[in-house]
Design a protein around this motif. Structure first.
Motif, PDB file in Angstrom:
ATOM      1  N   THR A   1       0.836  -1.212   0.000  1.00  0.00           N
ATOM      2  CA  THR A   1       0.000   0.000   0.000  1.00  0.00           C
ATOM      3  C   THR A   1       0.865   1.254   0.000  1.00  0.00           C
ATOM      4  N   LEU A   2       1.923   1.261   0.812  1.00  0.00           N
ATOM      5  CA  LEU A   2       2.815   2.422   0.851  1.00  0.00           C
ATOM      6  C   LEU A   2       3.525   2.625  -0.484  1.00  0.00           C
TER       7      LEU A   2
ATOM      8  N   ALA B   1       1.137   4.085  -2.896  1.00  0.00           N
ATOM      9  CA  ALA B   1       0.944   5.510  -2.604  1.00  0.00           C
ATOM     10  C   ALA B   1       2.109   6.330  -3.159  1.00  0.00           C
TER      11      ALA B   1
ATOM     12  N   ALA C   1       1.651   6.701  -6.802  1.00  0.00           N
ATOM     13  CA  ALA C   1       0.548   7.636  -7.056  1.00  0.00           C
ATOM     14  C   ALA C   1       1.003   9.080  -6.885  1.00  0.00           C
TER      15      ALA C   1
ATOM     16  N   LEU D   1       7.956   7.199   0.823  1.00  0.00           N
ATOM     17  CA  LEU D   1       6.876   6.226   1.015  1.00  0.00           C
ATOM     18  C   LEU D   1       7.327   4.814   0.640  1.00  0.00           C
TER      19      LEU D   1
END
Length: 333
Positions: A175-176, A179, A182, A316
């Motif tokens: 998930t990190l 991110a 993104a 991240l």
């Protein structure tokens, strides 16, 4: 994977007590049976060798941009063709020395193995080409991003194709990383496709190679042999048209081009040694040496732009990798 021959067992310690149950000469009564020796601890010498070999492999992969940038006089397509042919020539020497000829013959004679290796040939060909192209396009930073997120891509591929369960730490790490990608996409206005394709092709490559009975050296030999006819025909066509850059190079640069085989094969041999000698957690930590060196080269040597969005994205991803590594260490314990 091809593993090197097992390390020789350590020789008995001359200071070890006499075998249990024997009575030392000159005594009137037997001595008590000595306690069983404690199980041996980790082989420190083997660990040091593993760090040397694996660290050396990741070091070579980390400073590889210096080598490929020294060959920017060649178009990436021609450089790829040379890499294929010189790698095959190098492997033709290494395979007999490593006693892998029977394994190679077995792989070539097995239709399923040959079929899977045909697919991995396409994947590694794309990966090699894009990496060489990235050096000339001054996108070393994005290439390093691809190899940072590769372990996390491997986790996702394991979940999707091997039905592995995603642990909590792995889910947070993925998930990190997502991110981070993104954030970079939002800032630069497009998806960092080079990083994603490099990570994706190498991830699928590793996934498929797990399914065949062919180690790294044998698999790379078959892949190079499958690519060699195309590479040879391409160079012959360039030569016929008078567009072959290699023939106009100075002798030193020609020698550098020929070294592409060693640059490809030698770190792979070192890696197989290191993977055999090191625990998975240590190998997992060392693998970040390569993209970190590429990252530092991109910023400090080649002056590629590094904006706040790049910093946010990489932070991240680094945090995600720290979580991933901690989860890996807990699991391997």
């Amino acid at each position: 994977m091809v593993h090197p021959p097992d390390a020789p067992a350590s020789s008995p310690d001359p200071a070890d007590p006499a075998p249990a149950g024997l009575v030392p000469a000159g005594t009137g009564a037997p001595h008590p049976r000595p306690p069983a020796p404690a199980p041996p601890g980790p082989d420190a010498a083997a660990t040091r060798r593993g760090i040397f070999y694996a660290g050396g492999a990741f070091l070579v992969w980390g400073i590889a941009p210096v080598y490929w940038k020294a060959l920017l006089a060649l178009p990436p397509e021609e450089m790829l063709a040379h890499r294929v042919l010189w790698s095959l020539a190098t492997l033709a020497v290494v395979i007999p020395l490593r006693r892998r000829v029977p394994e190679l013959v077995r792989a070539v004679r097995t239709p399923r193995v040959l079929g899977v290796l045909a697919v991995t040939t396409a994947l590694i060909g794309v990966n090699w080409y894009l990496y060489i192209w990235a050096m000339g396009a001054e996108r070393v930073l994005e290439a390093s991003l691809g190899y940072y997120i590769n372990p996390l891509v491997n986790v996702l591929l394991g979940v999707v194709f091997l039905r592995e369960r995603l642990r909590r730490g792995q889910a947070l790490a993925v998930t990190l990383a997502a991110a981070g990608v993104a954030v970079m996409t939002a800032e630069v206005g497009h998806v960092p496709w080079l990083a994603l394709v490099l990570a994706g092709t190498f991830g699928f490559y590793g996934l498929l190679r797990k399914t065949v009975d062919a180690g790294p050296l044998v698999g790379l030999t078959v892949e190079s042999a499958l690519l060699a006819p195309l590479a040879g025909l391409y160079l012959a066509r360039l030569h016929a048209a008078g567009d072959l850059v290699f023939t106009g190079l100075d002798p030193w640069t020609m020698l550098l081009v020929a070294a592409a085989g060693a640059v490809t094969v030698v770190p792979l041999v070192w890696f197989t040694h290191g993977a055999r000698l090191l625990p998975l957690s240590a190998l997992g930590l060392l693998q970040y040496l390569a993209p970190t060196l590429q990252f530092l080269l991109a910023i400090l040597v080649y002056g590629e732009p590094f904006t706040r969005s790049h910093l946010a994205a990489f932070v991240l991803i680094w945090i995600g990798l720290a979580v991933f590594t901690a989860d890996l260490r807990r699991r391997t314990r």
